[in-house]
Design a protein around this motif. Structure first.
Motif, short mmCIF file in Angstrom:
data_model
loop_
_atom_site.label_atom_id
_atom_site.label_comp_id
_atom_site.label_asym_id
_atom_site.label_seq_id
_atom_site.Cartn_x
_atom_site.Cartn_y
_atom_site.Cartn_z
N ILE A 187 0.84 -1.21 0.00
CA ILE A 187 0.00 0.00 0.00
C ILE A 187 0.87 1.25 0.00
O ILE A 187 0.63 2.20 -0.75
CB ILE A 187 -0.94 -0.02 1.22
CG1 ILE A 187 -1.90 -1.21 1.12
CG2 ILE A 187 -1.72 1.30 1.32
CD1 ILE A 187 -2.74 -1.43 2.38
N PHE A 188 1.92 1.25 0.82
CA PHE A 188 2.78 2.44 0.94
C PHE A 188 3.72 2.62 -0.26
O PHE A 188 4.17 3.72 -0.53
CB PHE A 188 3.61 2.36 2.22
CG PHE A 188 2.82 2.60 3.47
CD1 PHE A 188 2.15 3.81 3.67
CD2 PHE A 188 2.73 1.63 4.47
CE1 PHE A 188 1.41 4.04 4.82
CE2 PHE A 188 1.99 1.85 5.62
CZ PHE A 188 1.33 3.06 5.79
N MET A 189 4.01 1.54 -0.99
CA MET A 189 4.94 1.65 -2.11
C MET A 189 4.28 2.26 -3.35
O MET A 189 4.97 2.84 -4.19
CB MET A 189 5.51 0.28 -2.49
CG MET A 189 4.51 -0.65 -3.17
SD MET A 189 5.23 -2.19 -3.81
CE MET A 189 5.74 -1.66 -5.44
N LEU A 190 2.97 2.12 -3.48
CA LEU A 190 2.31 2.51 -4.72
C LEU A 190 2.34 4.02 -4.99
O LEU A 190 2.65 4.43 -6.11
CB LEU A 190 0.87 1.99 -4.73
CG LEU A 190 0.73 0.47 -4.82
CD1 LEU A 190 -0.73 0.06 -4.72
CD2 LEU A 190 1.35 -0.06 -6.11
N PRO A 191 2.03 4.88 -3.99
CA PRO A 191 2.06 6.32 -4.29
C PRO A 191 3.40 6.83 -4.81
O PRO A 191 3.43 7.55 -5.81
CB PRO A 191 1.66 6.96 -2.95
CG PRO A 191 0.85 5.92 -2.26
CD PRO A 191 1.48 4.62 -2.65
N PRO A 192 4.54 6.46 -4.19
CA PRO A 192 5.81 6.95 -4.74
C PRO A 192 6.05 6.49 -6.18
O PRO A 192 6.55 7.26 -7.01
CB PRO A 192 6.87 6.36 -3.79
CG PRO A 192 6.14 6.05 -2.54
CD PRO A 192 4.76 5.71 -2.94
N ILE A 193 5.70 5.24 -6.47
CA ILE A 193 5.91 4.73 -7.83
C ILE A 193 5.05 5.49 -8.83
O ILE A 193 5.52 5.92 -9.89
CB ILE A 193 5.62 3.21 -7.89
CG1 ILE A 193 6.76 2.45 -7.22
CG2 ILE A 193 5.44 2.75 -9.33
CD1 ILE A 193 6.57 0.95 -7.20
N PHE A 194 3.77 5.68 -8.51
CA PHE A 194 2.86 6.36 -9.43
C PHE A 194 3.27 7.83 -9.62
O PHE A 194 3.25 8.35 -10.74
CB PHE A 194 1.42 6.28 -8.93
CG PHE A 194 0.83 4.90 -9.00
CD1 PHE A 194 1.36 3.95 -9.86
CD2 PHE A 194 -0.24 4.54 -8.21
CE1 PHE A 194 0.83 2.67 -9.94
CE2 PHE A 194 -0.79 3.27 -8.28
CZ PHE A 194 -0.26 2.32 -9.14
#
Length: 397
Positions: free
Chosen positions: A253-260
């Motif tokens: 869940i926490f990894m997705l915002p930085p990647i996007f």
């Protein structure tokens, strides 16, 4: 992402997860099981049985990657899965530690990781590629966490031979997935695959060092982490999944915002370097924890969460960057070199982690991880910022 991109990415990520299942599933139980096998009282042979999988994988990645550039991705993946299944059934029938080692070596020889990641790169547009690679990273994380949960239960129900046989059966089913579910592979780009061109590319070599450092750090860490959870968390080994599973899920869940955000704003390099910095903080934090006589278990949970966030971002970003930087006709070769360093990292991490823990104590493992990560941070800070899409690719898409 289009329907075909999602279909290709999810099905291929599941196959990649199966490959890692062969490594992770026996980790929680094999050292106990091996004591009942002839030759299993040798810690060296037990360690070899665990680590040889990654070693033979490293030998096969470049040849399989180059072959996938020349003969097609699907064909090479199917051949690799057949080899992997054969090794699984050899290990399942083993009645001594030597035959387990042989089976594990054959398992690892079916080195399809480069062909699978190249296939994903072929099947996705560049602006969606990191998301697709994130599915691969997610499959690795879930496989690792899931193995910690189900391995003791499977061992109790079907034994070690049954676990190996199940892995072989899943590999056969994966062949059917490749043939009937994975979309047809796009036409390979014209040109000749050149391993020399790949090895001479300094940007690719930065990423190759990075994946080696990441997996040395991962495997070395988990030589120490289980005993640390027992010591400071007062948590029996059979209940460690209660920490691993929610931590891994939360990390996705926490990894997705930085990647996007990195993909959308063309800040992939900044996100990448930030994840390496977070990994360094985890190594320092774990070293500080093991230097204390008493630490609250919440610190361990927080550090594990930070580790998996950093790990998943890096695991998703690096193969995507390799596929962008590599010459089009040498994508499989480039990912073959990359996955070779990944497999060597797994092998070296387990071996070095065990040696350091035995001779210098558990805290020394995180000194090693910190040193590797500092070097990686310096190397990555000087890499070029790869744009989301080239003008040529944008025109084609």
């Amino acid at each position: 992402m289009s329907r075909d991109e999602i279909r290709a990415s999810t099905s291929l990520a599941s196959i990649f997860g199966l490959r890692m299942l062969g490594l992770f599933l026996i980790l929680p139980v094999f050292s106990v099981h091996a004591k009942g096998l002839p030759g299993g009282d040798s810690a060296t042979l037990v360690g070899l049985a665990l680590g040889i999988y990654g070693l033979t994988q490293s030998f096969g990645q470049i040849p399989f990657g180059i072959a996938s550039d020349k003969y097609g991705r699907k064909r090479v993946i199917v051949i690799g899965l057949i080899v992997f299944a054969l090794g699984s059934f050899i290990a399942a029938a083993a009645d001594d530690i030597v035959w387990v080692i042989i089976g594990r070596a054959v398992q690892g020889a079916g080195a399809i990781s480069a062909a699978v990641t190249a296939f994903i790169a072929d099947s996705t547009r560049e602006e969606h590629r990191t998301k697709a690679m994130a599915m691969v990273g997610g499959s690795i994380g879930l496989t690792f966490a899931g193995s910690l949960v189900i391995s003791p239960l499977l061992y109790q129900a079907i034994g070690m031979g049954g676990i190996f046989a199940l892995t072989g059966i899943l590999s056969v089913l994966a062949i059917l997935v490749v043939i009937y579910i994975v979309p047809a592979a796009p036409a390979l780009p014209p040109g000749r695959s050149s391993i020399r061109e790949v090895l001479a590319n300094s940007e690719l070599m930065r990423l190759n060092y990075g994946v080696f450092a990441l997996h040395v750090t991962q495997m070395a860490m988990f030589v120490v982490v289980p005993s640390t959870l027992i010591k400071f968390g007062n948590l029996p080994l059979a209940e460690h999944w209660k920490i691993y599973l929610p931590v891994v899920i939360a990390s996705f869940i926490f990894m997705l915002p930085p990647i996007f955000i990195g993909e959308k704003r063309g800040k992939s390099k900044q996100v990448f370097v930030g994840a390496i910095a977070l990994l360094l903080l985890v190594q320092i934090g774990m070293w500080l924890v093991l230097s204390q006589t008493q630490v609250h278990s919440s610190w361990l949970v927080a550090l594990l969460l930070a580790f998996f966030v950093a790990f998943n971002i890096l695991e998703a970003s690096q193969p995507s960057l390799v596929s962008r930087i590599a010459p089009p006709a040498s994508k499989g070769a480039a990912l073959g070199v990359y996955n070779t360093l990944q497999a060597l990292g797994l092998f070296c991490g387990g071996a070095l982690g065990g040696w350091l823990t035995q001779h210098l104590g558990g805290a020394s493992v995180f000194v090693l991880g910190a040193a590797l990560t500092v070097a990686w941070l310096i190397i990555a800070a000087n890499m070029k910022n790869v744009p989301r899409r080239s003008q040529v690719q944008a025109a084609v898409v």
